[in-house]
Design a protein around this motif. Structure first.
Motif, PDB file in Angstrom:
ATOM      1  N   SER A 117       0.868  -1.178   0.000  1.00  0.00           N
ATOM      2  CA  SER A 117       0.000   0.000   0.000  1.00  0.00           C
ATOM      3  C   SER A 117       0.900   1.222   0.000  1.00  0.00           C
ATOM      4  O   SER A 117       1.918   1.255   0.695  1.00  0.00           O
ATOM      5  CB  SER A 117      -0.873   0.032   1.253  1.00  0.00           C
ATOM      6  N   VAL A 118       0.537   2.210  -0.804  1.00  0.00           N
ATOM      7  CA  VAL A 118       1.306   3.451  -0.894  1.00  0.00           C
ATOM      8  C   VAL A 118       0.375   4.597  -0.541  1.00  0.00           C
ATOM      9  O   VAL A 118      -0.700   4.731  -1.125  1.00  0.00           O
ATOM     10  CB  VAL A 118       1.886   3.645  -2.311  1.00  0.00           C
ATOM     11  N   ILE A 119       0.762   5.396   0.442  1.00  0.00           N
ATOM     12  CA  ILE A 119      -0.058   6.533   0.866  1.00  0.00           C
ATOM     13  C   ILE A 119       0.705   7.800   0.535  1.00  0.00           C
ATOM     14  O   ILE A 119       1.852   7.976   0.951  1.00  0.00           O
ATOM     15  CB  ILE A 119      -0.355   6.469   2.391  1.00  0.00           C
ATOM     16  N   ILE A 120       0.066   8.671  -0.257  1.00  0.00           N
ATOM     17  CA  ILE A 120       0.719   9.930  -0.626  1.00  0.00           C
ATOM     18  C   ILE A 120      -0.219  11.094  -0.303  1.00  0.00           C
ATOM     19  O   ILE A 120      -1.440  10.905  -0.217  1.00  0.00           O
ATOM     20  CB  ILE A 120       1.115   9.966  -2.129  1.00  0.00           C
ATOM     21  N   PRO A 121       0.318  12.308  -0.112  1.00  0.00           N
ATOM     22  CA  PRO A 121      -0.551  13.455   0.127  1.00  0.00           C
ATOM     23  C   PRO A 121      -1.486  13.684  -1.054  1.00  0.00           C
ATOM     24  O   PRO A 121      -1.121  13.422  -2.212  1.00  0.00           O
ATOM     25  CB  PRO A 121       0.439  14.627   0.273  1.00  0.00           C
ATOM     26  N   GLY A 122      -2.683  14.164  -0.767  1.00  0.00           N
ATOM     27  CA  GLY A 122      -3.648  14.437  -1.829  1.00  0.00           C
ATOM     28  C   GLY A 122      -3.303  15.715  -2.585  1.00  0.00           C
ATOM     29  O   GLY A 122      -2.303  16.378  -2.308  1.00  0.00           O
ATOM     30  N   MET A 123      -4.153  16.059  -3.550  1.00  0.00           N
ATOM     31  CA  MET A 123      -3.960  17.261  -4.355  1.00  0.00           C
ATOM     32  C   MET A 123      -5.100  18.236  -4.075  1.00  0.00           C
ATOM     33  O   MET A 123      -6.232  17.818  -3.833  1.00  0.00           O
ATOM     34  CB  MET A 123      -3.944  16.896  -5.846  1.00  0.00           C
ATOM     35  N   ASN A 124      -4.799  19.541  -4.116  1.00  0.00           N
ATOM     36  CA  ASN A 124      -5.861  20.521  -3.915  1.00  0.00           C
ATOM     37  C   ASN A 124      -6.526  20.868  -5.249  1.00  0.00           C
ATOM     38  O   ASN A 124      -6.194  20.275  -6.286  1.00  0.00           O
ATOM     39  CB  ASN A 124      -5.322  21.776  -3.203  1.00  0.00           C
ATOM     40  N   MET A 125      -7.440  21.822  -5.229  1.00  0.00           N
ATOM     41  CA  MET A 125      -8.204  22.146  -6.439  1.00  0.00           C
ATOM     42  C   MET A 125      -7.310  22.700  -7.552  1.00  0.00           C
ATOM     43  O   MET A 125      -7.668  22.661  -8.725  1.00  0.00           O
ATOM     44  CB  MET A 125      -9.302  23.165  -6.107  1.00  0.00           C
ATOM     45  N   ASP A 126      -6.151  23.227  -7.178  1.00  0.00           N
ATOM     46  CA  ASP A 126      -5.228  23.767  -8.182  1.00  0.00           C
ATOM     47  C   ASP A 126      -4.209  22.728  -8.632  1.00  0.00           C
ATOM     48  O   ASP A 126      -3.179  23.066  -9.236  1.00  0.00           O
ATOM     49  CB  ASP A 126      -4.481  24.980  -7.607  1.00  0.00           C
ATOM     50  N   HIS A 127      -4.477  21.460  -8.305  1.00  0.00           N
ATOM     51  CA  HIS A 127      -3.581  20.348  -8.670  1.00  0.00           C
ATOM     52  C   HIS A 127      -2.202  20.506  -8.052  1.00  0.00           C
ATOM     53  O   HIS A 127      -1.181  20.132  -8.641  1.00  0.00           O
ATOM     54  CB  HIS A 127      -3.478  20.205 -10.191  1.00  0.00           C
ATOM     55  N   GLU A 128      -2.174  21.088  -6.851  1.00  0.00           N
ATOM     56  CA  GLU A 128      -0.924  21.162  -6.092  1.00  0.00           C
ATOM     57  C   GLU A 128      -0.997  20.182  -4.931  1.00  0.00           C
ATOM     58  O   GLU A 128      -2.064  19.932  -4.380  1.00  0.00           O
ATOM     59  CB  GLU A 128      -0.718  22.586  -5.554  1.00  0.00           C
ATOM     60  N   ARG A 129       0.165  19.648  -4.553  1.00  0.00           N
ATOM     61  CA  ARG A 129       0.198  18.665  -3.481  1.00  0.00           C
ATOM     62  C   ARG A 129      -0.126  19.313  -2.137  1.00  0.00           C
ATOM     63  O   ARG A 129       0.384  20.385  -1.809  1.00  0.00           O
ATOM     64  CB  ARG A 129       1.593  18.025  -3.418  1.00  0.00           C
ATOM     65  N   VAL A 130      -0.975  18.656  -1.378  1.00  0.00           N
ATOM     66  CA  VAL A 130      -1.268  19.115  -0.020  1.00  0.00           C
ATOM     67  C   VAL A 130      -0.011  18.939   0.829  1.00  0.00           C
ATOM     68  O   VAL A 130       0.652  17.901   0.767  1.00  0.00           O
ATOM     69  CB  VAL A 130      -2.443  18.302   0.586  1.00  0.00           C
ATOM     70  N   SER A 131       0.324  19.963   1.593  1.00  0.00           N
ATOM     71  CA  SER A 131       1.539  19.903   2.409  1.00  0.00           C
ATOM     72  C   SER A 131       1.259  19.174   3.728  1.00  0.00           C
ATOM     73  O   SER A 131       0.396  19.585   4.497  1.00  0.00           O
ATOM     74  CB  SER A 131       2.016  21.330   2.688  1.00  0.00           C
ATOM     75  N   ILE A 132       1.966  18.082   3.963  1.00  0.00           N
ATOM     76  CA  ILE A 132       1.803  17.324   5.212  1.00  0.00           C
ATOM     77  C   ILE A 132       3.131  17.366   5.964  1.00  0.00           C
ATOM     78  O   ILE A 132       4.117  16.745   5.555  1.00  0.00           O
ATOM     79  CB  ILE A 132       1.344  15.882   4.913  1.00  0.00           C
ATOM     80  N   ARG A 133       3.147  18.150   7.051  1.00  0.00           N
ATOM     81  CA  ARG A 133       4.369  18.358   7.843  1.00  0.00           C
ATOM     82  C   ARG A 133       4.080  17.978   9.295  1.00  0.00           C
ATOM     83  O   ARG A 133       3.808  18.850  10.123  1.00  0.00           O
ATOM     84  CB  ARG A 133       4.820  19.823   7.758  1.00  0.00           C
ATOM     85  N   PRO A 134       4.149  16.691   9.625  1.00  0.00           N
ATOM     86  CA  PRO A 134       3.773  16.244  10.975  1.00  0.00           C
ATOM     87  C   PRO A 134       4.713  16.806  12.043  1.00  0.00           C
ATOM     88  O   PRO A 134       5.920  16.872  11.850  1.00  0.00           O
ATOM     89  CB  PRO A 134       3.908  14.721  10.899  1.00  0.00           C
ATOM     90  N   ARG A 135       4.113  17.207  13.176  1.00  0.00           N
ATOM     91  CA  ARG A 135       4.919  17.624  14.332  1.00  0.00           C
ATOM     92  C   ARG A 135       5.055  16.481  15.336  1.00  0.00           C
ATOM     93  O   ARG A 135       5.862  16.549  16.248  1.00  0.00           O
ATOM     94  CB  ARG A 135       4.274  18.834  15.014  1.00  0.00           C
ATOM     95  N   ASN A 136       4.210  15.458  15.181  1.00  0.00           N
ATOM     96  CA  ASN A 136       4.273  14.316  16.100  1.00  0.00           C
ATOM     97  C   ASN A 136       3.818  13.053  15.371  1.00  0.00           C
ATOM     98  O   ASN A 136       3.376  13.112  14.219  1.00  0.00           O
ATOM     99  CB  ASN A 136       3.415  14.566  17.346  1.00  0.00           C
ATOM    100  N   SER A 154       0.183   7.049  10.417  1.00  0.00           N
ATOM    101  CA  SER A 154      -0.837   7.114  11.467  1.00  0.00           C
ATOM    102  C   SER A 154      -2.207   7.442  10.882  1.00  0.00           C
ATOM    103  O   SER A 154      -3.211   6.834  11.245  1.00  0.00           O
ATOM    104  CB  SER A 154      -0.478   8.172  12.506  1.00  0.00           C
ATOM    105  N   ARG A 155      -2.234   8.394   9.983  1.00  0.00           N
ATOM    106  CA  ARG A 155      -3.510   8.759   9.359  1.00  0.00           C
ATOM    107  C   ARG A 155      -4.129   7.545   8.664  1.00  0.00           C
ATOM    108  O   ARG A 155      -5.318   7.287   8.771  1.00  0.00           O
ATOM    109  CB  ARG A 155      -3.299   9.878   8.329  1.00  0.00           C
ATOM    110  N   TRP A 156      -3.289   6.833   7.941  1.00  0.00           N
ATOM    111  CA  TRP A 156      -3.782   5.668   7.191  1.00  0.00           C
ATOM    112  C   TRP A 156      -4.258   4.570   8.147  1.00  0.00           C
ATOM    113  O   TRP A 156      -5.331   3.987   7.967  1.00  0.00           O
ATOM    114  CB  TRP A 156      -2.659   5.155   6.287  1.00  0.00           C
ATOM    115  N   GLN A 157      -3.462   4.284   9.173  1.00  0.00           N
ATOM    116  CA  GLN A 157      -3.823   3.219  10.107  1.00  0.00           C
ATOM    117  C   GLN A 157      -5.074   3.579  10.908  1.00  0.00           C
ATOM    118  O   GLN A 157      -5.856   2.703  11.280  1.00  0.00           O
ATOM    119  CB  GLN A 157      -2.650   2.922  11.049  1.00  0.00           C
ATOM    120  N   ASN A 158      -5.294   4.871  11.152  1.00  0.00           N
ATOM    121  CA  ASN A 158      -6.483   5.306  11.895  1.00  0.00           C
ATOM    122  C   ASN A 158      -7.657   5.634  10.979  1.00  0.00           C
ATOM    123  O   ASN A 158      -8.643   6.215  11.417  1.00  0.00           O
ATOM    124  CB  ASN A 158      -6.144   6.542  12.748  1.00  0.00           C
TER     125      ASN A 158
END
Length: 306
Positions: A186-205, A212-216
């Motif tokens: 399974s491959v989990i990647i950040p989604g895209m916004n309406m402008d076809h730009e990658r959603v920024s995922i910068r975890p602090r924990n 974690s997002r995928w498992q939950n």
């Protein structure tokens, strides 16, 4: 793609490749992949790789397949244990353009690959460091980061924009069939916004990470992809996928990545063409750094198919 072959030390590889754009999507797997003439190329716009760092994290243009090749260099004192992998863009005129290099770090408790836009500088502190791939202790789960700052090694006042992004997570399921059946990833990647730009995922924990997002089951703003399930072929007595001439050697680790909603659209392919040569092709919304790191994870992940 033959899952019955013996896997020896030399088969520590995996790969994926696709020659198709979204207008010529592959049909179902029909036969074991053999060398065949590539389908005629469409007049695709030239791919701009002037700024390697920018290109490496930019999603592929929609409707265009970025065709690449990975070579594995095992020569040198410790290259047998720590080979260097080089990613090149395959241009329509037959020339190859260097994109990225990756190598496993020594003295690291888990698999940890540095990825660089300079084939000669694979150091963590170098100017060319662009990202890394890190596994868990089991070697079954991997995370891909860009070159931002680790939140665990900095003060809480750090600007959010300086924190490292997670670009992908890869999970390999252990295979109860051993070598007799396909591996699952399974491959989990950040989604895209309406402008076809990658959603920024910068975890602090830990709770904010892609894994974690995928498992939950918190799949908002992420995309979940899977490897395409090979089909059993009675004639060849093997599991097969149709790589449309881009993969010429059977390997347990050849794979195609798809979204369950559109199994004919190949987001990424990776497959072997020679002992230390593999094709790696990717489509929107994936970028070169994501695809290369996913390929590196599949070279590394021995547990996943045992």
């Amino acid at each position: 793609m033959n899952f019955d072959e013996e896997e020896d030390e030399d088969d520590e590889d995996s790969s994926s490749s696709s020659q198709l754009n979204s207008n010529t999507r592959p049909g179902s797997a029909t036969s074991k992949e053999t060398a065949s003439a590539p389908s005629p190329s469409t007049n695709e716009p030239p791919i701009d790789v002037e700024d390697l760092e920018e290109f490496s994290i930019r999603p592929a243009p929609q409707g265009v397949t970025i065709k690449c090749r990975i070579t594995r260099d095992k020569k040198g004192m410790d290259r047998g244990m720590y080979p260097t992998y080089y990613l090149h863009l395959e241009r329509e005129d037959g020339k190859k353009v260097f994109l990225l290099a990756g190598r496993k770090r020594k003295k690291s408790k888990t698999s940890n690959y540095l990825i660089s836009i300079d084939p000669t500088d694979l150091s963590r502190g170098g100017e060319s460091f662009i990202g890394k791939l890190r596994s868990n202790l089991m070697g079954t789960k991997f995370t891909v980061y860009d070159n931002g700052v680790n939140p665990g090694k900095t003060s809480s006042t750090l600007e959010a924009s300086n924190l490292r992004q997670e670009l992908a997570a890869i999970c390999y399921e252990t295979n109860v069939l051993g070598f007799k059946g396909p591996r699952k990833m399974s491959v989990i990647i950040p989604g895209m916004n309406m402008d076809h730009e990658r959603v920024s995922i910068r975890p602090r924990n830990e709770h904010e990470t892609l894994l974690s997002r995928w498992q939950n089951k918190n799949t908002e703003s992420v995309i979940e992809l899977h490897n395409k399930t090979p089909v059993w072929n009675d004639d060849t007595q093997s599991y097969v996928l149709n790589f449309h001439g881009r993969v010429t050697q059977a390997s347990v680790k050849n794979f195609q990545i798809i979204h369950d909603n559109d199994p004919d659209y190949i987001v990424m392919q990776f497959g072997r063409v020679a002992e230390d040569v593999f094709t790696m092709d990717y489509n929107y919304p994936m970028c070169a750094l994501q695809a290369f790191a996913i390929a590196l994870s599949s070279f590394d992940s021995k547990l996943a198919c045992e």
